[in-house]
Design a protein around this motif. Structure first.
Motif, PDB file in Angstrom:
ATOM      1  N   GLY A   1     -50.136 -26.516 -11.802  1.00 29.39           N
ATOM      2  CA  GLY A   1     -48.955 -26.573 -13.100  1.00 29.39           C
ATOM      3  C   GLY A   1     -47.808 -27.018 -12.494  1.00 29.39           C
ATOM      4  N   LEU A   2     -47.444 -27.166 -11.014  1.00 31.79           N
ATOM      5  CA  LEU A   2     -46.304 -27.909 -10.816  1.00 31.79           C
ATOM      6  C   LEU A   2     -46.398 -29.114 -10.076  1.00 31.79           C
ATOM      7  N   ARG A   3     -45.559 -30.064 -10.505  1.00 31.11           N
ATOM      8  CA  ARG A   3     -45.844 -31.596  -9.934  1.00 31.11           C
ATOM      9  C   ARG A   3     -45.021 -31.766  -8.658  1.00 31.11           C
ATOM     10  N   ASN A   4     -45.660 -32.415  -7.942  1.00 28.06           N
ATOM     11  CA  ASN A   4     -44.911 -32.677  -6.717  1.00 28.06           C
ATOM     12  C   ASN A   4     -44.583 -31.352  -5.850  1.00 28.06           C
ATOM     13  N   VAL A   5     -45.613 -30.464  -5.897  1.00 31.19           N
ATOM     14  CA  VAL A   5     -45.245 -29.107  -5.150  1.00 31.19           C
ATOM     15  C   VAL A   5     -46.581 -28.973  -4.238  1.00 31.19           C
ATOM     16  N   LYS A   6     -46.624 -29.208  -3.090  1.00 24.66           N
ATOM     17  CA  LYS A   6     -47.533 -29.396  -2.139  1.00 24.66           C
ATOM     18  C   LYS A   6     -47.200 -28.412  -1.171  1.00 24.66           C
ATOM     19  N   LEU A   7     -48.182 -27.437  -0.736  1.00 31.81           N
ATOM     20  CA  LEU A   7     -48.033 -26.502   0.413  1.00 31.81           C
ATOM     21  C   LEU A   7     -48.939 -27.006   1.595  1.00 31.81           C
ATOM     22  N   ASP A   8     -48.561 -26.736   2.797  1.00 24.06           N
ATOM     23  CA  ASP A   8     -49.200 -26.788   3.966  1.00 24.06           C
ATOM     24  C   ASP A   8     -49.259 -25.612   4.765  1.00 24.06           C
ATOM     25  N   ASN A   9     -50.240 -24.948   4.761  1.00 24.78           N
ATOM     26  CA  ASN A   9     -50.052 -23.699   5.729  1.00 24.78           C
ATOM     27  C   ASN A   9     -51.092 -23.686   6.801  1.00 24.78           C
ATOM     28  N   LYS A  10     -50.759 -23.367   8.018  1.00 24.34           N
ATOM     29  CA  LYS A  10     -51.567 -23.622   9.271  1.00 24.34           C
ATOM     30  C   LYS A  10     -52.351 -22.220   9.394  1.00 24.34           C
ATOM     31  N   GLY A  11     -52.257 -21.172   8.609  1.00 24.91           N
ATOM     32  CA  GLY A  11     -52.826 -20.080   8.578  1.00 24.91           C
ATOM     33  C   GLY A  11     -53.032 -19.352   7.177  1.00 24.91           C
ATOM     34  N   ILE A  12     -53.107 -18.038   6.862  1.00 24.08           N
ATOM     35  CA  ILE A  12     -52.949 -17.177   5.727  1.00 24.08           C
ATOM     36  C   ILE A  12     -51.982 -16.404   5.580  1.00 24.08           C
ATOM     37  N   ASP A  13     -51.449 -16.205   4.492  1.00 19.54           N
ATOM     38  CA  ASP A  13     -50.497 -15.087   4.124  1.00 19.54           C
ATOM     39  C   ASP A  13     -50.967 -14.180   3.441  1.00 19.54           C
TER      40      ASP A  13
END
Length: 439
Positions: free
Chosen positions: A333-345
């Motif tokens: 639903g959000l444009r140009n919003v990318k997340l990069d997680n090296k693990g998990i939260d």
């Protein structure tokens, strides 16, 4: 023959009772499993907090809501799977009822025929005439035995009809309970779908609010990336140092073993011919030393860790939600919003503790931005626990599976939101922790 027939009937009856108990066990098993999931869902709902108006709080609220939505979808899948199993069980019960009705009908028909036969030959005189009309003594004996066994067989047929009737009644009751369980489960599934629809609507509202704050959103994401990069750079540096330490330990172990072999070979050579072992020593020195990244103890621990993939405990105590998954992904639903997680939260309740997922040794404890971060080595594997307000272990401590490492930080400025960031590495390689955890 009568004894064998009695044993066969008794075995069939016992088998039918065992099958009935097994069917009851299936329904009970499904109910217990869903009961645990229901409790987990209810506890997870307490982790959902009122979302503030600032972008950071809205992002965190969206992450928590996404985690709850995923869990509810997973629960609905479980319900659908249980419904399929109940449908199969119901079909099996219907087939068994059809068979039992046919068997009962057949037995009643045979019993009716035997009763009619006895009625026609009911007098003592007729039985005696049948017996004494025999031509030989042996035939007389056989006829006497036939009359006696026929009466016993008829009595057993009556008892078997009673047993079949009771078995049929039990099976009908079992089918009724299965149908009731199915109806209850369908109603539960519909209720969960309605809750899911409400949460999906709530999610759309949050996303719409974030869209209106696109500039602030990008600034908040940039801040989070800087903090994550700073944390990961520190973790990478410590892991590289730990790998180098392990390499040196392995080389030292290999050197000692090579020296021991050289001395043993020299002793054997001298014992054989009484000559000096200088030639053997030169040969040993000329041989290349095998290089290892891990010593024997580390290799053993690595193997044990790998064998427990999918069975490791979740690294946070109490109810939890996975609010951010491993890897790169876009926010729906959000444009140009990318997340990069090296693990998990993982989001837990205030007061939740981080706990070791396996036996190992604390490789490092460091502070960043006022919070503790802990690295635990399990041979070639390293687990990382971040965002702790306290640490109850120190470097080089040996830890056991499930041992608490410290309390996860609760953000008082964000309604006590409690997030554990967890990573899994194999040496320098980053792994997705989720498939390794028992969930």
């Amino acid at each position: 023959m009568i004894n064998r027939l009695l044993c066969l009937c008794l075995a069939c009856f016992v088998w039918s009772l065992a099958a009935l108990a097994q069917e009851n066990k299936l329904i009970k098993e499904l109910q217990n499993k869903r009961g645990d999931l229901q409790k987990q869902i209810a506890e997870q709902e307490t982790l959902l907090k009122r979302t503030g108006k600032d972008v950071g709080s809205m992002l965190d609220g969206l992450a928590s809501l996404n985690g709850q939505i995923e869990e509810r979808k997973r629960y609905i899948q479980v319900i659908n799977g249980d419904l399929e199993r109940i449908d199969r069980e119901q079909a099996s019960l219907n087939r068994q009822l059809t068979r039992l009705r046919a068997e009962l009908k057949d037995k009643k028909k045979k019993y009716e025929a035997s009763v009619q036969y006895l009625y026609k030959n009911r007098s003592i005189e007729e039985k005696l005439m049948f017996i004494f009309s025999a031509k030989t003594l042996e035939q007389t004996y056989r006829r006497m035995r036939y009359v006696r066994e026929y009466a016993t067989w008829q009595r057993m047929q009556g008892e078997e009809i009673k047993r079949k009737q009771q078995e049929l009644t039990n099976k009908q009751e079992e089918l009724r309970r299965v149908r009731a369980a199915k109806e209850s489960l369908m109603a539960e599934g519909e209720a969960e779908k309605k809750k899911l629809e409400e949460q999906e609507k709530q999610k759309k509202d949050i996303v719409a609010g974030l869209r209106r704050k696109q500039k602030s959103l990008q600034q908040e994401l940039a801040r989070k990336r800087r903090e994550a990069n700073q944390l990961n750079a520190r973790i990478d540096k410590l892991i590289a140092e730990e790998i180098e330490k392990a390499r040196k330990r392995a080389e030292e172990e290999a050197r000692r073993e090579a020296e021991a072999r050289r001395k043993a070979a020299a002793a054997n050579k001298k014992g054989d011919d009484g000559t000096s072992s200088s030639a053997s020593g030169k040969l040993s020195k000329a041989a290349p030393m095998e290089r290892f990244n891990m010593n024997r103890a580390d290799r053993t621990l690595s193997g044990s860790f790998a064998e427990n993939k999918g069975r490791l405990p979740v690294p946070i105590t109490g109810p939890y939600l996975i609010t951010s998954h491993y890897g790169q992904y876009s926010v729906e639903g959000l444009r140009n919003v990318k997340l990069d997680n090296k693990g998990i939260d993982l989001q837990g309740k205030p007061g939740a503790q981080a706990r070791a997922v396996f036996n190992g040794r604390v490789a490092a404890v460091f502070k960043l931005n006022g919070l503790f971060n802990i690295l635990v080595r399990h041979g070639a594997y390293i687990t990382v626990y971040c965002n702790l307000s306290t640490a109850t272990v120190k470097q080089d401590d040996e830890v056991k599976t499930g041992q608490t490492l410290g309390e996860v930080f609760s953000d008082g400025a964000d309604g006590g939101r409690t997030i554990l960031h967890f990573q899994l590495r194999r040496e320098k390689g980053k792994l997705n922790p989720e498939p390794w955890l028992a969930r």
